[in-house]
Design a protein around this motif. Structure first.
Motif, short mmCIF file in Angstrom:
data_model
loop_
_atom_site.label_atom_id
_atom_site.label_comp_id
_atom_site.label_asym_id
_atom_site.label_seq_id
_atom_site.Cartn_x
_atom_site.Cartn_y
_atom_site.Cartn_z
N ILE A 2 -13.18 1.66 -1.11
CA ILE A 2 -13.55 0.29 -0.74
C ILE A 2 -14.39 0.32 0.53
O ILE A 2 -14.29 1.27 1.32
CB ILE A 2 -12.33 -0.63 -0.51
CG1 ILE A 2 -11.40 -0.06 0.57
CG2 ILE A 2 -11.57 -0.86 -1.80
CD1 ILE A 2 -10.38 -1.08 1.03
N VAL A 4 -15.98 -2.28 3.78
CA VAL A 4 -16.04 -3.59 4.44
C VAL A 4 -17.16 -3.54 5.48
O VAL A 4 -17.53 -2.45 5.94
CB VAL A 4 -14.70 -3.96 5.14
CG1 VAL A 4 -13.60 -4.19 4.13
CG2 VAL A 4 -14.26 -2.89 6.14
N GLN A 40 -2.54 3.80 7.04
CA GLN A 40 -3.61 4.69 6.55
C GLN A 40 -4.93 3.93 6.37
O GLN A 40 -5.97 4.36 6.86
CB GLN A 40 -3.20 5.33 5.22
CG GLN A 40 -4.30 6.24 4.65
CD GLN A 40 -3.99 6.75 3.25
OE1 GLN A 40 -2.86 7.10 2.94
NE2 GLN A 40 -5.01 6.79 2.41
N ASP A 44 -8.31 4.52 8.52
CA ASP A 44 -9.54 4.99 7.89
C ASP A 44 -10.70 4.03 8.12
O ASP A 44 -11.84 4.45 8.31
CB ASP A 44 -9.33 5.16 6.38
CG ASP A 44 -8.43 6.35 6.05
OD1 ASP A 44 -8.02 7.06 6.99
OD2 ASP A 44 -8.15 6.57 4.86
N LEU A 45 -10.38 2.73 8.07
CA LEU A 45 -11.45 1.74 8.23
C LEU A 45 -11.72 1.42 9.71
O LEU A 45 -12.70 0.77 10.04
CB LEU A 45 -11.09 0.44 7.49
CG LEU A 45 -11.00 0.54 5.96
CD1 LEU A 45 -10.43 -0.75 5.38
CD2 LEU A 45 -12.38 0.81 5.35
N ARG B 95 -17.67 0.18 6.96
CA ARG B 95 -16.53 1.11 6.96
C ARG B 95 -16.05 1.32 5.53
O ARG B 95 -15.88 0.34 4.79
CB ARG B 95 -15.38 0.53 7.80
CG ARG B 95 -15.78 0.12 9.21
CD ARG B 95 -15.93 1.31 10.11
NE ARG B 95 -16.46 0.97 11.41
CZ ARG B 95 -15.72 0.60 12.45
NH1 ARG B 95 -14.41 0.53 12.32
NH2 ARG B 95 -16.27 0.32 13.60
N SER B 96 -15.82 2.57 5.17
CA SER B 96 -15.37 2.87 3.81
C SER B 96 -14.11 3.72 3.86
O SER B 96 -13.92 4.51 4.78
CB SER B 96 -16.45 3.62 3.05
OG SER B 96 -17.64 2.87 3.06
N ALA B 97 -13.28 3.53 2.86
CA ALA B 97 -12.02 4.29 2.80
C ALA B 97 -11.58 4.47 1.36
O ALA B 97 -11.98 3.70 0.48
CB ALA B 97 -10.93 3.55 3.58
N SER B 98 -10.77 5.47 1.16
CA SER B 98 -10.23 5.73 -0.17
C SER B 98 -9.03 4.82 -0.42
O SER B 98 -8.34 4.42 0.52
CB SER B 98 -9.80 7.19 -0.25
OG SER B 98 -9.03 7.40 -1.40
N PRO B 101 -3.31 6.79 -1.77
CA PRO B 101 -2.40 7.05 -0.66
C PRO B 101 -2.29 8.55 -0.39
O PRO B 101 -2.20 9.33 -1.34
CB PRO B 101 -1.07 6.48 -1.12
CG PRO B 101 -1.19 6.26 -2.57
CD PRO B 101 -2.62 6.32 -2.97
N ARG B 102 -2.34 8.92 0.86
CA ARG B 102 -2.28 10.35 1.20
C ARG B 102 -0.85 10.87 1.30
O ARG B 102 -0.63 12.06 1.28
CB ARG B 102 -3.01 10.60 2.52
CG ARG B 102 -4.50 10.62 2.37
CD ARG B 102 -5.16 11.27 3.55
NE ARG B 102 -5.09 10.45 4.74
CZ ARG B 102 -5.89 9.44 5.00
NH1 ARG B 102 -6.81 9.09 4.14
NH2 ARG B 102 -5.78 8.75 6.11
N PRO B 162 -6.67 9.65 10.29
CA PRO B 162 -7.70 8.82 9.65
C PRO B 162 -8.78 9.65 8.95
O PRO B 162 -9.19 10.69 9.47
CB PRO B 162 -8.31 8.03 10.81
CG PRO B 162 -7.25 7.99 11.83
CD PRO B 162 -6.49 9.27 11.70
N GLU B 163 -9.19 9.19 7.78
CA GLU B 163 -10.22 9.90 7.01
C GLU B 163 -11.27 8.90 6.53
O GLU B 163 -11.35 8.58 5.34
CB GLU B 163 -9.59 10.62 5.81
CG GLU B 163 -8.63 11.71 6.21
CD GLU B 163 -8.02 12.45 5.03
OE1 GLU B 163 -8.40 12.17 3.88
OE2 GLU B 163 -7.16 13.31 5.26
N PRO B 164 -12.08 8.37 7.46
CA PRO B 164 -13.11 7.41 7.03
C PRO B 164 -14.15 8.09 6.13
O PRO B 164 -14.56 9.22 6.41
CB PRO B 164 -13.73 6.96 8.35
CG PRO B 164 -13.39 8.00 9.34
CD PRO B 164 -12.12 8.62 8.90
#
Lengths: 131, 252
Positions: A2, A4, A40, A44-45, B95-98, B101-102, B162-164
């Motif tokens: 995703i 944003v 998490q 990440d964001l 901003r992007s993310a998976s 869940p890790r 964090p893993e952006p």
């Protein structure tokens, strides 16, 4: 995945909800799938924990996910929370709003139509070839 | 090895380590080479001063090895960041993310945890057999129990960094994160295993009446585990830098 935009006028909570709803609608997330923890996703964001928590709560009250203590947040349903009539009424209202925004935003009919089909093709995927 | 030789050799190795490592790290093509050269010259100069202090104080103490902290955090770390500009790159407005869940992606299988528990239990049984009424081995063995409790917690913490992602969600970036994450988790598992072995070994040696040897093994083993931990941490940082550089390259 995703994405944003921090510089968008749309609030982050709404962006997050819309991205996760789209992932469910596209079948990328199916009932039973676990979502990342609030920590998490916020990490990440690079956004606030409360923003993600509010987005998850919004999805939960819409009946799309369920949060159980110690078991995280899971996708519960894709499109069976509304009856077909209710869904039709909801979508008509949403489309009216989108069409109005497009016209007021200066989009010509051709561009709007092209955008509409592009996005709905992405979401409906295979079904568009059979419909 | 006599005391003076140890007092000289150990601090020398520790003080040379930051400069050697900082010089050996590869420089990213987009790095500021002039700044790196300036910082590297300064680091080698500071290392020469530290070596002189170590040599002068070697007959008295080996505590001069703590100078390596100043060399590492004062200069070597700055060189490390300068050589890897991706580490200092601020995140952009997109901003992007998976959505995976890790927490459920731990590389350490259940059988490894069961093995670790059995290993500690076996140590406990061996101590019970040899220690009789001696309470000291049990006190030391409780250190192994503590590590048994800490290791899963540390390994889980390693999965939550964090893993952006980049805006395209590139699979090579996801793979690089996975490698780095797995390395950290296995690294902590290995560190836990080493610490447990050290505590159990020392406890068992004392239970067998080999107290003198246990002190030596504990001292040298503890130092080696500490140094290995430092090397492991540095290797994890190098992997983080590699991922950060990859993300920077993918975004540009």
């Amino acid at each position: 995945m995703i994405s944003v935009r921090l510089d968008s006028p749309t609030p982050l909570v709404d962006q997050l909800q819309s991205e996760i709803r789209a992932a469910i609608a596209r079948g990328l997330l199916t009932p039973g799938d676990q979502l990342p923890t609030v920590r998490q996703l916020a990490g990440d964001l690079g956004i606030n924990l409360n923003t993600v928590a509010r987005a998850y709560r919004g999805l939960e009250s819409a009946g799309l996910v369920v949060t159980a203590r110690g078991r995280g947040t899971r996708v519960t349903a894709s499109n069976d929370r509304l009856s077909p009539e209710q869904a039709r009424a909801e979508i008509t209202t949403a489309l009216e709003k989108v069409s109005t925004d497009a016209r007021l935003g200066g989009l010509d009919y051709g561009t709007f139509r092209q955008l509409f089909f592009q996005i709905s093709n992405e979401i409906y995927g295979e079904e568009t070839r059979h419909g | 090895m006599d005391k003076t030789t140890f007092n000289l050799a150990f601090p020398l190795i520790m003080c040379l380590f930051p400069a050697v490592l900082a010089s050996a790290i590869k420089t990213h093509p987009g790095a500021d080479r002039e700044k790196i050269a300036r910082l590297t010259r300064l680091l080698w100069l500071a290392t020469a001063v530290a070596v002189a202090i170590v040599v002068a104080l070697a007959p008295v103490t080996h505590m001069t090895w703590t100078l390596s902290f100043a060399l590492w955090f004062g200069l070597a770390n700055r060189i490390f960041i300068a050589k890897n500009p991706g580490l200092a790159q601020p995140q952009g407005p997109v901003r992007s993310a998976s959505l995976k869940p890790r927490e459920i992606q731990s590389p350490i299988p259940q059988v490894a945890w069961v093995g670790l528990v059995l290993y500690v239990l076996a140590g406990g049984i061996a101590i019970a057999y040899h220690a009789h009424t001696n309470i000291l081995p049990w006190g030391i063995w409780s250190g192994a129990l503590l590590w048994l409790g800490l290791t899963p917690w540390c390994c889980r913490a390693m999965l939550n960094e964090p893993e952006p992602l980049d805006s395209k969600g590139s699979p090579e970036l996801e793979a690089a994160y996975r490698d780095s994450r797995n390395f950290r988790a296995w690294g902590f598992f290995g560190a836990g295993l080493a610490a447990i072995t050290l505590f159990q070994g020392a406890a068992l040696m004392i239970a067998l009446g080999l107290g003198q040897q246990a002190a030596w093994v504990g001292g040298i083993g503890g130092t080696l585990v500490g140094v290995a931990g430092g090397v492991l941490g540095t290797m994890a940082d190098l992997r983080r830098a590699k991922v950060a550089n990859l993300r920077k390259d993918l975004e540009t």
